[in-house]
Design an enzyme around this catalytic site. Structure first.
Site, PDB file in Angstrom:
ATOM      1  N   SER A 139       0.862  -1.179   0.000  1.00  0.00           N
ATOM      2  CA  SER A 139       0.000   0.000   0.000  1.00  0.00           C
ATOM      3  C   SER A 139       0.897   1.227   0.000  1.00  0.00           C
ATOM      4  CB  SER A 139      -0.882  -0.032   1.248  1.00  0.00           C
ATOM      5  OG  SER A 139      -1.592   1.178   1.398  1.00  0.00           O
ATOM      6  N   LYS A 165      -1.288  -1.198  -4.333  1.00  0.00           N
ATOM      7  CA  LYS A 165      -2.389  -0.286  -3.994  1.00  0.00           C
ATOM      8  C   LYS A 165      -1.806   1.100  -3.846  1.00  0.00           C
ATOM      9  CE  LYS A 165      -4.664   0.281   0.503  1.00  0.00           C
ATOM     10  NZ  LYS A 165      -5.366  -0.456   1.575  1.00  0.00           N
ATOM     11  N   LYS A 167      -2.700   5.115  -2.620  1.00  0.00           N
ATOM     12  CA  LYS A 167      -3.639   5.959  -1.897  1.00  0.00           C
ATOM     13  C   LYS A 167      -3.985   7.149  -2.783  1.00  0.00           C
ATOM     14  CE  LYS A 167      -3.757   3.949   2.209  1.00  0.00           C
ATOM     15  NZ  LYS A 167      -5.012   3.499   2.842  1.00  0.00           N
ATOM     16  N   ASP A 192      -7.071   3.285  -3.018  1.00  0.00           N
ATOM     17  CA  ASP A 192      -7.775   3.407  -1.738  1.00  0.00           C
ATOM     18  C   ASP A 192      -8.028   4.884  -1.445  1.00  0.00           C
ATOM     19  OD1 ASP A 192      -8.822   3.156   0.796  1.00  0.00           O
ATOM     20  OD2 ASP A 192      -7.066   2.163   1.676  1.00  0.00           O
ATOM     21  N   GLU A 217     -11.132   1.069  -3.151  1.00  0.00           N
ATOM     22  CA  GLU A 217     -11.388   0.793  -1.736  1.00  0.00           C
ATOM     23  C   GLU A 217     -12.002   2.015  -1.056  1.00  0.00           C
ATOM     24  OE1 GLU A 217      -7.858  -0.659   0.166  1.00  0.00           O
ATOM     25  OE2 GLU A 217      -8.742  -0.610   2.168  1.00  0.00           O
ATOM     26  N   ASP A 242     -13.790  -1.065   3.379  1.00  0.00           N
ATOM     27  CA  ASP A 242     -12.821  -1.206   4.469  1.00  0.00           C
ATOM     28  C   ASP A 242     -13.483  -0.642   5.738  1.00  0.00           C
ATOM     29  OD1 ASP A 242     -10.766  -0.791   6.342  1.00  0.00           O
ATOM     30  OD2 ASP A 242      -9.376   0.160   4.962  1.00  0.00           O
ATOM     31  N   LYS A 266      -9.891  -6.293   8.174  1.00  0.00           N
ATOM     32  CA  LYS A 266      -8.808  -6.002   9.126  1.00  0.00           C
ATOM     33  C   LYS A 266      -9.254  -6.630  10.418  1.00  0.00           C
ATOM     34  CE  LYS A 266      -7.233  -1.729   7.013  1.00  0.00           C
ATOM     35  NZ  LYS A 266      -7.443  -0.269   6.965  1.00  0.00           N
ATOM     36  N   GLY A 294      -4.148  -4.032   6.435  1.00  0.00           N
ATOM     37  CA  GLY A 294      -3.109  -3.801   7.430  1.00  0.00           C
ATOM     38  C   GLY A 294      -3.279  -2.419   8.013  1.00  0.00           C
TER      39      GLY A 294
END
Ligand code: OSB
Ligand code: MG
Length: 372
Positions: A139, A165, A167, A192, A217, A242, A266, A294
């Site tokens: 990520s 992934k 952000k 995400d 996400e 998420d 998670k 995570g």
């Protein structure tokens, strides 16, 4: 199966580990991982757990301080008097406390590690998983410029991470995705948003469909399930929830409404490994794909995430990266490393399979309290 005879002590530690590089999301920039760790002792055997809270309430309402309060004033008083028990007995009693899943999960984690060590089993066997290699994923936080991001992606590709992934946030999205896709047309890529958009941004969100993303996400509000179902009808990119999924009922609601096709589990957010197991089973039976998220955990929390992914519903690579990507020095041994093909081996031994190094624990501890 041996039970836990009694609890002799519960010890709380907050450690503050510098991150190898700052981690920026739509909601914060993190330079350190400040983690609440729990050590539960029974007859000379220790179990370790990690709480996935941060010092601030920007990802969820729970913080390290609320977790210390809930653990000390509510969870430990339930736990301490119990004799000859299994972890499920404890969880049932924890249900009386509403929310505070991360605090509950931290205690559950430590009890599972303890129980697995008492029974001389690796944790994945205790939770019903199968021995296998775990897929890796990385990520990548929001970077200062696109070149930095492209360099990080190249580095992740060289290490053979199974998916990448990135952000994103409002205003920092289309151009970035375009640049990444132009440079890396074939990688398994996802984005995400950490809840940064709302339905008024539909036109921007629709444009994401051009980038062949595995998923987007948590595009909408952190607490929303309903509006995501409208969005999923309007876009072809699969939505992954998420923040919004806090328990099995939320997963059932999301399924019933069609609020997405994928769930990021998670274990801390949903109240632990056993609750995660229930959710992955529901999702597997209903064709929702799941993966393990995570929270920049230390090696303790990461070990739980690795064991979790031995359960059959975890069919997609998660946010499990090698230790060196997070920390120059972690508090456990051995570190997580990637095999040449990008897979991660389950740490060997009983319990979570990693050991806390006392000298490092002491050096990074900023708060410590023992109960019992
Ligand atoms: O939304 O998945 C998230 C880290 C902190 C808080 C929220 C998130 C994340 C990550 C990093 O994406 C996951 C990791 O590598 O541990
Ligand atoms: Mg996320």
């Amino acid at each position: 199966m041996k039970r836990i005879e009694r609890i002799d002590a519960v010890e709380m530690f907050i450690v503050k580990l510098p991150l190898a590089s700052p981690f920026e999301t739509s909601f914060s920039v993190q330079t350190h991982r400040e983690a609440l760790l729990l050590k539960i002792t029974s007859n000379g055997v220790n179990g370790w757990g990690e709480c996935v809270t941060s010092p601030d309430p920007y990802y969820s309402y729970e913080t390290n301080a609320t977790a210390v309060h809930i653990v000390k004033d509510f969870l430990v008083p339930i736990l301490m008097p119990l004799k000859n028990f299994l972890v499920e007995d404890v969880l049932q009693r924890f249900d009386r406390i509403r929310g505070h899943n991360m605090a509950k999960a931290a205690v559950e984690n430590a009890l599972l590690d303890l129980l697995a060590r008492i029974n001389e089993l690796p944790l994945f066997k205790l939770i019903g998983g199968e021995s296998k290699q775990i897929m890796s994923g990385i990520s990548l936080g929001i970077k200062e410029n696109v070149d930095d991001l492209l360099a990080s992606i190249q580095d992740a590709c060289d290490k053979k991470y199974h998916r990448i992934k990135i952000k994103i946030k409002k205003g920092n999205d289309i151009e970035i995705l375009e640049a990444v896709r132009n440079a890396f047309p074939d990688i398994q890529l996802m984005a995400d948003a950490n809840a940064d958009y709302d339905l008024e941004d539909l036109n921007v969100l629709k444009r994401f469909d051009a980038f062949n993303l595995m998923m987007i996400e948590q595009p909408l509000n952190y607490d929303d399930i309903y509006l995501h179902s409208f969005l999923q009808q309007q876009i072809s990119t699969p939505i992954c929830l998420d923040e919004s999924i806090k328990n099995l009922d939320d997963a059932k609601t999301a399924f019933a409404l069609g609020s997405g096709r994928i769930i990021n589990i998670k274990q801390g957010r949903v109240g632990g490994m056993i609750k995660s197991n229930e959710i992955q089973e529901f999702c597997m039976n209903n064709h929702i794909k799941v993966w393990s998220g995570g929270m920049l955990e230390t090696g303790i929390g990461r070990a739980f995430n690795i064991h979790l992914q031995t359960l059959p519903g975890f069919v997609l690579p998660g946010d499990t990266s090698e230790t060196s990507r997070y920390f120059t020095e972690d508090i456990v041994d051995p570190p997580v490393t990637l095999e040449p093909d990008g897979f991660i081996n389950i740490p060997e031994g009983t319990g979570i399979g990693v050991q806390v190094v006392p000298e490092r624990l002491e050096r990074y501890t900023v708060f410590n309290e023992r109960i019992g």
